[in-house]
Design an enzyme around this catalytic site. Structure first.
Site, PDB file in Angstrom:
ATOM      1  N   ASP A   1      -7.924  -5.346   0.008  1.00  0.00           N
ATOM      2  CA  ASP A   1      -8.429  -6.234  -1.042  1.00  0.00           C
ATOM      3  C   ASP A   1      -8.065  -7.694  -0.829  1.00  0.00           C
ATOM      4  O   ASP A   1      -8.558  -8.561  -1.543  1.00  0.00           O
ATOM      5  CB  ASP A   1      -7.868  -5.783  -2.406  1.00  0.00           C
TER       6      ASP A   1
ATOM      7  N   HIS B   1       0.850  -1.187   0.000  1.00  0.00           N
ATOM      8  CA  HIS B   1       0.000   0.000   0.000  1.00  0.00           C
ATOM      9  C   HIS B   1       0.882   1.232   0.000  1.00  0.00           C
ATOM     10  O   HIS B   1       1.938   1.242   0.636  1.00  0.00           O
ATOM     11  CB  HIS B   1      -0.897   0.006   1.252  1.00  0.00           C
TER      12      HIS B   1
HETATM   13  N1  ACO Z   1       4.169  -7.280  -4.767  1.00  0.00           N
HETATM   14  C1  ACO Z   1       5.510  -7.207  -4.981  1.00  0.00           C
HETATM   15  N2  ACO Z   1       6.232  -6.106  -4.765  1.00  0.00           N
HETATM   16  C2  ACO Z   1       5.593  -5.016  -4.332  1.00  0.00           C
HETATM   17  C3  ACO Z   1       4.206  -5.003  -4.074  1.00  0.00           C
HETATM   18  C4  ACO Z   1       3.492  -6.195  -4.315  1.00  0.00           C
HETATM   19  N3  ACO Z   1       2.174  -6.268  -4.106  1.00  0.00           N
HETATM   20  N4  ACO Z   1       3.827  -3.775  -3.654  1.00  0.00           N
HETATM   21  C5  ACO Z   1       4.949  -3.027  -3.635  1.00  0.00           C
HETATM   22  N5  ACO Z   1       6.021  -3.788  -4.043  1.00  0.00           N
HETATM   23  C6  ACO Z   1       7.409  -3.375  -4.096  1.00  0.00           C
HETATM   24  C7  ACO Z   1       7.634  -2.257  -5.081  1.00  0.00           C
HETATM   25  O1  ACO Z   1       7.846  -2.747  -6.371  1.00  0.00           O
HETATM   26  C8  ACO Z   1       8.838  -1.578  -4.492  1.00  0.00           C
HETATM   27  O2  ACO Z   1       9.953  -2.420  -4.737  1.00  0.00           O
HETATM   28  P1  ACO Z   1      11.440  -1.795  -4.948  1.00  0.00           P
HETATM   29  O3  ACO Z   1      11.756  -1.066  -3.670  1.00  0.00           O
HETATM   30  O4  ACO Z   1      12.304  -2.991  -5.186  1.00  0.00           O
HETATM   31  O5  ACO Z   1      11.337  -0.880  -6.131  1.00  0.00           O
HETATM   32  C9  ACO Z   1       8.574  -1.664  -3.002  1.00  0.00           C
HETATM   33  O6  ACO Z   1       7.751  -2.814  -2.826  1.00  0.00           O
HETATM   34  C10 ACO Z   1       7.903  -0.474  -2.385  1.00  0.00           C
HETATM   35  O7  ACO Z   1       6.722  -0.222  -3.075  1.00  0.00           O
HETATM   36  P2  ACO Z   1       5.838   1.025  -2.698  1.00  0.00           P
HETATM   37  O8  ACO Z   1       6.548   2.262  -3.098  1.00  0.00           O
HETATM   38  O9  ACO Z   1       5.431   0.885  -1.281  1.00  0.00           O
HETATM   39  O10 ACO Z   1       4.574   0.760  -3.606  1.00  0.00           O
HETATM   40  P3  ACO Z   1       3.689   1.850  -4.331  1.00  0.00           P
HETATM   41  O11 ACO Z   1       3.249   2.849  -3.339  1.00  0.00           O
HETATM   42  O12 ACO Z   1       4.357   2.340  -5.548  1.00  0.00           O
HETATM   43  O13 ACO Z   1       2.453   0.958  -4.793  1.00  0.00           O
HETATM   44  C11 ACO Z   1       0.597  -0.433  -4.641  1.00  0.00           C
HETATM   45  C12 ACO Z   1       1.395   0.670  -3.951  1.00  0.00           C
HETATM   46  C13 ACO Z   1       0.206   0.025  -6.047  1.00  0.00           C
HETATM   47  C14 ACO Z   1      -0.661  -0.684  -3.844  1.00  0.00           C
HETATM   48  C15 ACO Z   1       1.474  -1.711  -4.703  1.00  0.00           C
HETATM   49  O14 ACO Z   1       1.756  -2.133  -3.391  1.00  0.00           O
HETATM   50  C16 ACO Z   1       0.815  -2.823  -5.496  1.00  0.00           C
HETATM   51  O15 ACO Z   1       0.926  -2.851  -6.719  1.00  0.00           O
HETATM   52  N6  ACO Z   1       0.094  -3.761  -4.797  1.00  0.00           N
HETATM   53  C17 ACO Z   1      -0.630  -4.814  -5.497  1.00  0.00           C
HETATM   54  C18 ACO Z   1      -1.940  -4.294  -6.035  1.00  0.00           C
HETATM   55  C19 ACO Z   1      -2.922  -4.011  -4.912  1.00  0.00           C
HETATM   56  O16 ACO Z   1      -3.137  -4.827  -4.039  1.00  0.00           O
HETATM   57  N7  ACO Z   1      -3.572  -2.855  -4.987  1.00  0.00           N
HETATM   58  C20 ACO Z   1      -4.574  -2.453  -4.021  1.00  0.00           C
HETATM   59  C21 ACO Z   1      -4.036  -1.428  -3.095  1.00  0.00           C
HETATM   60  S1  ACO Z   1      -5.236  -0.975  -1.881  1.00  0.00           S
HETATM   61  C22 ACO Z   1      -6.339  -0.070  -2.735  1.00  0.00           C
HETATM   62  O17 ACO Z   1      -6.053   0.601  -3.670  1.00  0.00           O
HETATM   63  C23 ACO Z   1      -7.685  -0.175  -2.332  1.00  0.00           C
END
Ligand code: ACO
Length: 451
Positions: free
Chosen positions: A364, A307
């Protein structure tokens, strides 16, 4: 005295005012940054930008705290208020009195039908149309049928529009489902509460009324109310952005639906179940899925994990996880996908990749298991999220609308394209080499930093 932050640029000092929110969040006010310094702030996905002041929802992502108008969401798990009550709280800023709740509910009952002409719109969509596309189109269509609600200057007009939208979107959601199956539309029932009425419009037949099990009704109520608002997430920020042009409430919320649809946002609730099903069907093992999520060379992300704001367990996910267990237990059912979800969560939370990045289950991850148990079809999952989030969109639109200092949202960009060049007549153009053309811009993949 106003606290100031000092920015030193090209040897010159600039004083930028600081202010603090009611829960101690500090912000540097850069409203006049460009006028003062000639520079803009660069933050492409707005991770560090407070785009507004809002009194609706407080989130502390580091400690897993979420409050609606000051009330911790855990209290909604204990007290289980009706979704309409929470919607009222979110939209109008305080819990309704019994008389206010009765009046608001009465309005919603009165407004539940949709214009007869709108029903023909459903027929024009192909049977395979994604319900989120139908939902967005139909919410926008409301603008055509209730133009008198474009000007929401007084309290009465706004209250009426809010009740209308909450009620009609529920009807539209149910009808989107029924039209996809070629089933006749079922009129709302005035004696049923919000969730029972929705389930009735979804599942009743002309020859047999669907009677919602109270356990199922309560579970749906909890899912919806936990989604009611969540600060400046992608869809809410979209509603505000569209609303900032003074676009009407319906158009702004229709845009919110589109933003919610994506798998990185509300679409994740559907993606989670699809992933769990694949593990169940042995298309992939849990370890393979985790391996794909950790592979930096793919864009795959573990749905339902991570998140932008929470670097701790999403408090909504914690409540929904407990609710899954309670619901299946009360229904005397088992869902193999719940077991797979729990195993996957256990593995992820013991994996340094997820631990180091603060990746926990989000809202989710478990909501889909509940929606499945209720009998909601997979392609309607994100529509359910939209129904739940609607109070937040309405409240945020109103907050923006009522703020005399709000102006049109208009971010800037840092241009990294070609420098000035001349137009070439058609006959003088030769085939571009791979290095030519609009893609040759040297800086698209990363902004050039100052030395
Ligand atoms: N799976 C694998 N890696 C992940 C995930 C994930 N679900 N989420 C974040 N990461 C990784 C990123 O790629 C990043 O890696 P890096 O440091 O090697 O580049 C690191 O974790 C940090 O990521 P954040 O900056 O915290 O993530 P960001 O804020 O850009 O994205 C998001 C948030 C879009 C929700 C992301 O976590 C994601 O894609 N999750 C899966 C989809 C999801 O569940 N969405 C629903 C969110 S809740 C909502 O909207 C209701």
């Amino acid at each position: 005295m106003t606290e100031m932050a000092t920015l030193i640029l090209d040897g010159k000092r600039y004083e930028l005012p600081l202010f603090t929110g009611t829960e101690g969040e500090r912000a540097i006010d850069i409203t006049n940054l460009r006028d003062q310094t000639g520079c803009v702030a660069y933050d492409p996905s707005y991770s560090n930008v407070g785009s507004c002041r809002s009194a609706i929802t407080f989130i502390d992502g580091e400690h897993g705290v979420l409050r609606f108008r000051g009330i911790p969401i855990e209290q909604f798990e204990r007290e289980t208020p009706n979704f309409v009550e929470v919607a009222y709280l979110i939209i109008f800023g305080r819990l309704p009195t019994p008389a206010e709740l009765q009046d608001f509910s009465r309005r919603m009952t009165e407004y539940a039908h949709i214009h007869e002409a709108m029903k023909y719109h459903f027929e024009a969509f192909p049977i395979t149309a994604p319900p989120m596309a139908i939902l967005s189109a139909m919410i926008n269509s409301l603008s055509c049928f209730y133009p008198e609600l474009f000007q929401l200057e007084d309290k009465e007009q706004f209250e009426s529009a809010a009740a209308r939208l909450l009620s009609k979107v529920r009807t539209i959601a149910a009808y989107a489902y029924r039209s996809s199956l070629g089933l006749p539309f079922i009129a709302s029932h005035s004696n049923l509460r919000y969730c029972a009425n929705f389930l009735h419009m979804m599942f009743s037949m002309p020859y047999e009324l669907y009677r919602a099990d109270p356990v199922i009704e309560d579970a749906l109520n909890l899912v919806l109310l936990l989604h009611a608002d969540h600060g400046q997430n992608c869809s809410t920020a979209t509603v505000r952005l569209v609303g900032s042009s003074r676009a009407n409430l319906f158009a702004s919320c229709a845009a919110g639906v589109c933003a919610l649809w994506g798998p990185l946002h509300g679409g994740a609730n559907k993606a989670v179940i699809e992933m769990l099903q694949k593990i169940h069907d042995k298309e992939h093992s849990a370890d393979e899925v985790l391996g794909m999520a950790k592979d930096r060379d793919t864009t795959f992300r573990l749905p339902g994990f991570g998140h932008r704001v929470y670097k701790h367990y999403d408090p909504r996910a914690a409540i929904l996880k407990r609710a899954c267990d309670r619901l299946l237990d009360k229904l005397g059912r088992q869902d193999p996908l719940l077991q797979i979800a729990q195993e996957l969560e256990g593995k992820a939370l013991n994996d340094p990749f997820f631990v180091d990045r603060g990746l926990y289950p989000n809202v989710d991850f478990y909501s889909g298991i509940i929606l499945r148990a209720i009998g909601i079809p997979l392609n309607m999952f994100t529509v359910m999220f939209a129904l739940g989030r609607l109070p937040g969109w309405i409240a945020q639109w109103r907050e923006l609308h009522d703020d005399p200092s709000s102006t049109i949202c208009r971010p800037r960009q840092i241009y990294v394209g070609q420098s000035r060049r001349d137009y070439l007549p058609l006959e003088e153009r030769i085939d571009p080499s791979p290095d030519d053309g609009p893609d040759s811009s040297p800086q698209l993949s990363g902004i050039k930093r100052s030395e």
